[in-house]
Design a protein around this motif. Structure first.
Motif, PDB file in Angstrom:
ATOM      1  N   MET A   1       7.245 -10.132  -8.792  1.00 33.57           N
ATOM      2  CA  MET A   1       7.319  -9.164  -7.713  1.00 33.57           C
ATOM      3  C   MET A   1       7.542  -9.912  -6.392  1.00 33.57           C
ATOM      4  O   MET A   1       6.961 -10.965  -6.159  1.00 33.57           O
ATOM      5  N   PHE A   2       8.361  -9.343  -5.564  1.00 28.08           N
ATOM      6  CA  PHE A   2       8.659  -9.910  -4.247  1.00 28.08           C
ATOM      7  C   PHE A   2       8.142  -8.957  -3.179  1.00 28.08           C
ATOM      8  O   PHE A   2       8.380  -7.754  -3.248  1.00 28.08           O
ATOM      9  N   ILE A   3       7.418  -9.495  -2.206  1.00 29.37           N
ATOM     10  CA  ILE A   3       6.945  -8.711  -1.069  1.00 29.37           C
ATOM     11  C   ILE A   3       7.588  -9.288   0.184  1.00 29.37           C
ATOM     12  O   ILE A   3       7.444 -10.476   0.476  1.00 29.37           O
ATOM     13  N   CYS A   4       8.300  -8.452   0.907  1.00 31.81           N
ATOM     14  CA  CYS A   4       8.953  -8.888   2.137  1.00 31.81           C
ATOM     15  C   CYS A   4       7.879  -9.258   3.160  1.00 31.81           C
ATOM     16  O   CYS A   4       6.995  -8.457   3.457  1.00 31.81           O
ATOM     17  N   LYS A   5       7.954 -10.470   3.673  1.00 29.16           N
ATOM     18  CA  LYS A   5       6.959 -10.945   4.638  1.00 29.16           C
ATOM     19  C   LYS A   5       7.193 -10.379   6.038  1.00 29.16           C
ATOM     20  O   LYS A   5       6.345 -10.521   6.905  1.00 29.16           O
ATOM     21  N   ILE A   6       8.330  -9.728   6.242  1.00 29.25           N
ATOM     22  CA  ILE A   6       8.623  -9.137   7.547  1.00 29.25           C
ATOM     23  C   ILE A   6       8.060  -7.720   7.642  1.00 29.25           C
ATOM     24  O   ILE A   6       7.454  -7.352   8.650  1.00 29.25           O
ATOM     25  N   CYS A   7       8.245  -6.921   6.570  1.00 31.40           N
ATOM     26  CA  CYS A   7       7.815  -5.519   6.642  1.00 31.40           C
ATOM     27  C   CYS A   7       6.877  -5.101   5.504  1.00 31.40           C
ATOM     28  O   CYS A   7       6.487  -3.939   5.417  1.00 31.40           O
ATOM     29  N   ASN A   8       6.516  -6.030   4.610  1.00 34.17           N
ATOM     30  CA  ASN A   8       5.590  -5.789   3.497  1.00 34.17           C
ATOM     31  C   ASN A   8       6.088  -4.812   2.440  1.00 34.17           C
ATOM     32  O   ASN A   8       5.297  -4.310   1.650  1.00 34.17           O
ATOM     33  N   GLU A   9       7.381  -4.563   2.368  1.00 34.14           N
ATOM     34  CA  GLU A   9       7.933  -3.720   1.312  1.00 34.14           C
ATOM     35  C   GLU A   9       7.958  -4.515   0.005  1.00 34.14           C
ATOM     36  O   GLU A   9       8.200  -5.722   0.006  1.00 34.14           O
ATOM     37  N   LYS A  10       7.705  -3.837  -1.123  1.00 33.57           N
ATOM     38  CA  LYS A  10       7.608  -4.503  -2.420  1.00 33.57           C
ATOM     39  C   LYS A  10       8.841  -4.218  -3.271  1.00 33.57           C
ATOM     40  O   LYS A  10       9.380  -3.117  -3.243  1.00 33.57           O
ATOM     41  N   PHE A  11       9.248  -5.240  -4.078  1.00 38.45           N
ATOM     42  CA  PHE A  11      10.423  -5.121  -4.936  1.00 38.45           C
ATOM     43  C   PHE A  11      10.131  -5.744  -6.292  1.00 38.45           C
ATOM     44  O   PHE A  11       9.541  -6.810  -6.387  1.00 38.45           O
ATOM     45  N   GLU A  12      10.573  -5.066  -7.338  1.00 40.96           N
ATOM     46  CA  GLU A  12      10.398  -5.573  -8.697  1.00 40.96           C
ATOM     47  C   GLU A  12      11.517  -6.537  -9.082  1.00 40.96           C
ATOM     48  O   GLU A  12      11.300  -7.493  -9.802  1.00 40.96           O
TER      49      GLU A  12
END
Length: 73
Positions: A1-12
């Motif tokens: 899982m990736f979490i954007c460090k700029i806006c905290n949105e999560k991606f599988e």
């Protein structure tokens, strides 16, 4: 899982995270490396792990980070 460090949105999926980073104006390999260095890189991760070698290793992408050995000349 990736979490954007700029806006905290999560991606599988990795490709979704790359597409998302484009919204933050991160489009080139150089900008991706800057993002990685700022938010994800561990201390001295870019330094070669081979004995008696202190070369800087090549950045290999968001998922992989830096290679563990320097690029051959």
């Amino acid at each position: 899982m990736f979490i954007c460090k700029i806006c905290n949105e999560k991606f599988e999926k990795h490709i979704c995270s790359l597409n998302h980073l484009r919204k933050h104006k991160i489009r080139s390999h150089y900008e991706l490396k800057k993002y990685y260095d700022l938010y994800l890189k561990e201390q001295n991760e870019e330094i070669c792990i081979l004995e008696n070698c202190s070369n800087i290793c090549k950045f290999d992408g968001l998922n992989k980070g830096y290679k563990n050995w320097p690029r051959k000349p």
